[in-house]
Design an enzyme around this catalytic site. Structure first.
Site, PDB file in Angstrom:
ATOM      1  N   LYS A  37      85.975 -13.141  33.851  1.00 61.87           N
ATOM      2  CA  LYS A  37      86.635 -12.470  32.727  1.00 61.87           C
ATOM      3  C   LYS A  37      86.047 -11.069  32.519  1.00 61.87           C
ATOM      4  O   LYS A  37      86.787 -10.094  32.413  1.00 61.87           O
ATOM      5  CB  LYS A  37      86.431 -13.293  31.450  1.00 61.87           C
ATOM      6  CG  LYS A  37      86.789 -12.552  30.175  1.00 61.87           C
ATOM      7  CD  LYS A  37      86.560 -13.387  28.944  1.00 61.87           C
ATOM      8  CE  LYS A  37      85.166 -13.380  28.403  1.00 61.87           C
ATOM      9  NZ  LYS A  37      84.775 -12.180  27.637  1.00 61.87           N
ATOM     10  N   ARG A  89      86.551  -6.424  21.830  1.00 58.03           N
ATOM     11  CA  ARG A  89      85.715  -5.240  21.913  1.00 58.03           C
ATOM     12  C   ARG A  89      85.860  -4.493  23.244  1.00 58.03           C
ATOM     13  O   ARG A  89      85.768  -3.262  23.301  1.00 58.03           O
ATOM     14  CB  ARG A  89      84.275  -5.723  21.718  1.00 58.03           C
ATOM     15  CG  ARG A  89      83.247  -4.706  21.763  1.00 58.03           C
ATOM     16  CD  ARG A  89      81.885  -5.362  21.639  1.00 58.03           C
ATOM     17  NE  ARG A  89      80.893  -4.491  22.224  1.00 58.03           N
ATOM     18  CZ  ARG A  89      80.381  -3.450  21.610  1.00 58.03           C
ATOM     19  NH1 ARG A  89      80.744  -3.147  20.394  1.00 58.03           N
ATOM     20  NH2 ARG A  89      79.504  -2.671  22.227  1.00 58.03           N
ATOM     21  N   ARG A 123      76.906  -4.597  17.254  1.00 58.82           N
ATOM     22  CA  ARG A 123      77.510  -4.122  18.502  1.00 58.82           C
ATOM     23  C   ARG A 123      78.194  -2.768  18.367  1.00 58.82           C
ATOM     24  O   ARG A 123      79.415  -2.655  18.464  1.00 58.82           O
ATOM     25  CB  ARG A 123      78.484  -5.156  19.057  1.00 58.82           C
ATOM     26  CG  ARG A 123      77.793  -6.400  19.499  1.00 58.82           C
ATOM     27  CD  ARG A 123      78.750  -7.397  20.075  1.00 58.82           C
ATOM     28  NE  ARG A 123      78.909  -7.286  21.508  1.00 58.82           N
ATOM     29  CZ  ARG A 123      79.607  -8.143  22.238  1.00 58.82           C
ATOM     30  NH1 ARG A 123      80.210  -9.139  21.691  1.00 58.82           N
ATOM     31  NH2 ARG A 123      79.718  -7.988  23.544  1.00 58.82           N
ATOM     32  N   PRO A 124      77.425  -1.723  18.159  1.00 52.33           N
ATOM     33  CA  PRO A 124      78.026  -0.391  18.047  1.00 52.33           C
ATOM     34  C   PRO A 124      78.525   0.114  19.407  1.00 52.33           C
ATOM     35  O   PRO A 124      78.305  -0.530  20.430  1.00 52.33           O
ATOM     36  CB  PRO A 124      76.863   0.470  17.554  1.00 52.33           C
ATOM     37  CG  PRO A 124      75.633  -0.241  17.994  1.00 52.33           C
ATOM     38  CD  PRO A 124      75.961  -1.699  18.069  1.00 52.33           C
ATOM     39  N   VAL A 125      79.200   1.270  19.406  1.00 55.62           N
ATOM     40  CA  VAL A 125      79.639   1.875  20.674  1.00 55.62           C
ATOM     41  C   VAL A 125      79.018   3.259  20.857  1.00 55.62           C
ATOM     42  O   VAL A 125      79.530   4.086  21.605  1.00 55.62           O
ATOM     43  CB  VAL A 125      81.193   1.949  20.795  1.00 55.62           C
ATOM     44  CG1 VAL A 125      81.788   0.577  20.984  1.00 55.62           C
ATOM     45  CG2 VAL A 125      81.809   2.664  19.606  1.00 55.62           C
ATOM     46  N   ASP A 126      77.911   3.495  20.149  1.00 59.95           N
ATOM     47  CA  ASP A 126      77.272   4.813  20.217  1.00 59.95           C
ATOM     48  C   ASP A 126      76.897   5.221  21.644  1.00 59.95           C
ATOM     49  O   ASP A 126      77.029   6.389  22.022  1.00 59.95           O
ATOM     50  CB  ASP A 126      76.030   4.846  19.307  1.00 59.95           C
ATOM     51  CG  ASP A 126      75.049   3.718  19.611  1.00 59.95           C
ATOM     52  OD1 ASP A 126      75.507   2.616  19.938  1.00 59.95           O
ATOM     53  OD2 ASP A 126      73.830   3.951  19.546  1.00 59.95           O
ATOM     54  N   LEU A 127      76.451   4.270  22.448  1.00 59.39           N
ATOM     55  CA  LEU A 127      76.039   4.620  23.818  1.00 59.39           C
ATOM     56  C   LEU A 127      77.239   5.112  24.633  1.00 59.39           C
ATOM     57  O   LEU A 127      77.123   6.048  25.428  1.00 59.39           O
ATOM     58  CB  LEU A 127      75.395   3.412  24.509  1.00 59.39           C
ATOM     59  CG  LEU A 127      74.114   2.869  23.864  1.00 59.39           C
ATOM     60  CD1 LEU A 127      73.668   1.569  24.524  1.00 59.39           C
ATOM     61  CD2 LEU A 127      72.988   3.912  23.950  1.00 59.39           C
ATOM     62  N   ASP A 136      74.877 -14.703  27.693  1.00 62.01           N
ATOM     63  CA  ASP A 136      76.113 -15.490  27.598  1.00 62.01           C
ATOM     64  C   ASP A 136      75.923 -16.953  28.008  1.00 62.01           C
ATOM     65  O   ASP A 136      76.875 -17.732  27.939  1.00 62.01           O
ATOM     66  CB  ASP A 136      77.225 -14.850  28.449  1.00 62.01           C
ATOM     67  CG  ASP A 136      77.789 -13.599  27.797  1.00 62.01           C
ATOM     68  OD1 ASP A 136      77.457 -13.323  26.632  1.00 62.01           O
ATOM     69  OD2 ASP A 136      78.576 -12.894  28.459  1.00 62.01           O
ATOM     70  N   ILE A 177      69.021  -9.775  23.694  1.00 62.99           N
ATOM     71  CA  ILE A 177      70.122  -8.815  23.882  1.00 62.99           C
ATOM     72  C   ILE A 177      70.857  -8.576  22.564  1.00 62.99           C
ATOM     73  O   ILE A 177      71.131  -7.434  22.198  1.00 62.99           O
ATOM     74  CB  ILE A 177      71.129  -9.319  24.949  1.00 62.99           C
ATOM     75  CG1 ILE A 177      70.412  -9.657  26.262  1.00 62.99           C
ATOM     76  CG2 ILE A 177      72.247  -8.293  25.188  1.00 62.99           C
ATOM     77  CD1 ILE A 177      69.808  -8.494  27.000  1.00 62.99           C
TER      78      ILE A 177
END
Ligand code: UD1
Length: 421
Positions: free
Chosen positions: A22, A94, A123-127, A309, A331
């Site tokens: 997936k 996401r 779970r930000p997306v700053d990176l 996971d 993580i």
């Protein structure tokens, strides 16, 4: 709403075919945006997350054709109709953020909803955003959307050094840098097999990428990419989950279309817990060497470490192991939501920050349970397979995001499991 009912106590025996990964497929599909020629992916898993990504691509103008009952996806981004990914779709998944890099690279602008928080932490997306800015994108956040544009004619290759490893951010930058002007060096890149799978596919499309699978990836941008056909790698998380299904029920399963080399740390821990793993020719055979599993400690890490996971599923197995194990989640914060549900089934688990102490008990009891993410849900199914009595797992839509026909696969091996409405 559907629920899964499991009557525990049956020993699983038989074989299960593992679906395509997936998480690979969710990164491979946006690669279709990079070319005006079709990208065909085979060994695609039939999951609701894949349908969500297909729908998202369709709203952008990609023609998506399903063949072989959804196992083959052919995507043609001949002409894009918009560069926008709406909140309505992005909030469901996401990974939708992965259209940002390729849209920017191909069209020079993109408007993508911020994914928002989710059940396993902030779970930000700053990176993702900082790295795209380094490639020359101008990024503004307003109304819950990322508005990204490229000022000059195209993105420009540069060195992107991630402060911490992110699978999604590495993928997004790869998907952008392949069409940037000049070379891009990604430092502290994620090394997960899904990254290598994406790089393999992009190379077939004509991209120049080296170093994938290591923390330093080098990409030489090209003006255009061609179409390609690519076979998605097997799902290592589904594989690990069914390995644990064999172990927790004391049964024996043969997994087909599976790759043991994608699970090094996990197999080491399973072996230490007393599980015999034999592999060859695309199959993995799993059975226990001991009557009862032995407690082992685990800390989740980026690849090749123990995958986050598989932490919930491993905890289910450790709840019945002999001794006490310590599971450290490194993580994600807040990824122990399965622990209180396992406790309702009789597991003895103490949580302290990012650490769980699991004191193995001799038996679990079935109970009505629910979970808030894919892996937590499946851990409750595993516990239910080994528990006395009946377990009802509700909120099955989480399972359908990540596990193809799980009840059929387990029932075919002797599990007493069914879906009810
Ligand atoms: C991917 C997988 C997910 C898996 C995870 C870690 C997909 C679709 N999903 O998620 O199943 O659990 O890798 O192996 O492939 N982070 C930031 N800022 C960012 C991005 C991430 O702080 O911009 C943090 C996250 O909150 C997390 C860590 O970095 O704590 C790792 O996350 P990341 O590797 O990005 O996970 P995903 O790509 O979202």
């Amino acid at each position: 709403m559907d629920a899964i009912v499991v009557k525990g106590g049956n020993v699983l025996r038989g074989s299960i075919t593992i679906a395509g990964a997936k998480n690979s497929c969710l990164a491979l599909m946006p690669a279709a945006l990079l070319s005006d020629q079709p990208l065909t992916l085979s060994n695609a898993p039939r999951l609701s997350d894949i349908r969500t990504m297909a729908r998202l691509l369709q709203t952008i103008g990609v023609e998506v054709q399903e063949m072989d009952d959804g196992r083959v996806l052919s995507m043609s981004a001949h002409q894009l109709t918009q560069v926008r990914a709406d909140y309505e779709i992005v909030r469901k998944m996401r990974a939708s953020i992965l259209v940002l890099g390729p849209l920017l690279a191909r069209e020079g602008n993109a408007v993508v909803s911020l994914p928002g928080g989710c059940a396993i932490g902030a779970r930000p997306v700053d990176l993702h955003l900082h790295a795209l800015e380094k490639l020359g994108a101008k990024i503004e956040l307003s109304d819950g959307y990322v508005h990204a544009t490229v000022n000059s004619s195209s993105l420009r290759g540069t060195t992107v050094s991630f402060p911490s490893r992110s699978v999604g951010a590495t993928e997004n930058i790869m998907l952008a840098a392949v069409l940037a002007k000049g070379g891009t060096k990604i430092e502290n890149a994620a090394c997960e097999p899904e990254i290598t799978d994406l790089a393999d596919c992009l190379r077939k499309m004509g991209a120049r990428i080296a170093g994938d699978g290591t923390p330093t990836i080098e990409i030489e941008g090209t003006d255009s990419l061609n179409g390609a056909t690519h076979i998605t790698i097997p799902d290592r998380i589904e594989t690990g989950t069914y390995m644990l299904a064999a172990a927790i029920t004391g049964g024996e399963l043969t997994l087909r279309n599976a790759r043991v080399d994608l699970l090094p740390a996990f197999c080491e821990k399973l072996d230490a817990a007393g599980v015999q793993i034999d592999s060859g020719d695309g199959t993995i055979n799993v059975r226990n060497r001991r009557e009862r599993l032995k407690a082992v400690d685990v800390a989740t890490q980026p690849y090749p470490g123990f995958p986050t996971d598989l932490q919930a599923q491993f905890m289910a197995a450790m709840s019945l192991a002999e001794g006490t194990s310590r599971l450290d989640e490194r993580i994600f914060e807040n990824r122990f939501m399965h622990a209180p549900e396992l406790a309702r089934m009789g597991a003895d688990i103490q949580i302290s920050g990012g650490s769980a102490r699991v004191h193995g008990v001799k038996s679990l009891r079935g109970a009505p349970v629910m979970a808030t993410d894919i892996r937590a849900s499946v851990s409750l199914i595993l516990a239910g397979l080994a528990a006395h009595g009946e377990t009802t797992v509700s909120r099955v839509y989480h399972l359908d995001r990540g596990y193809e026909r799980i009840e059929d696969k387990l029932a075919a091996c002797g599990g007493d499991i069914r879906r009810i409405n």
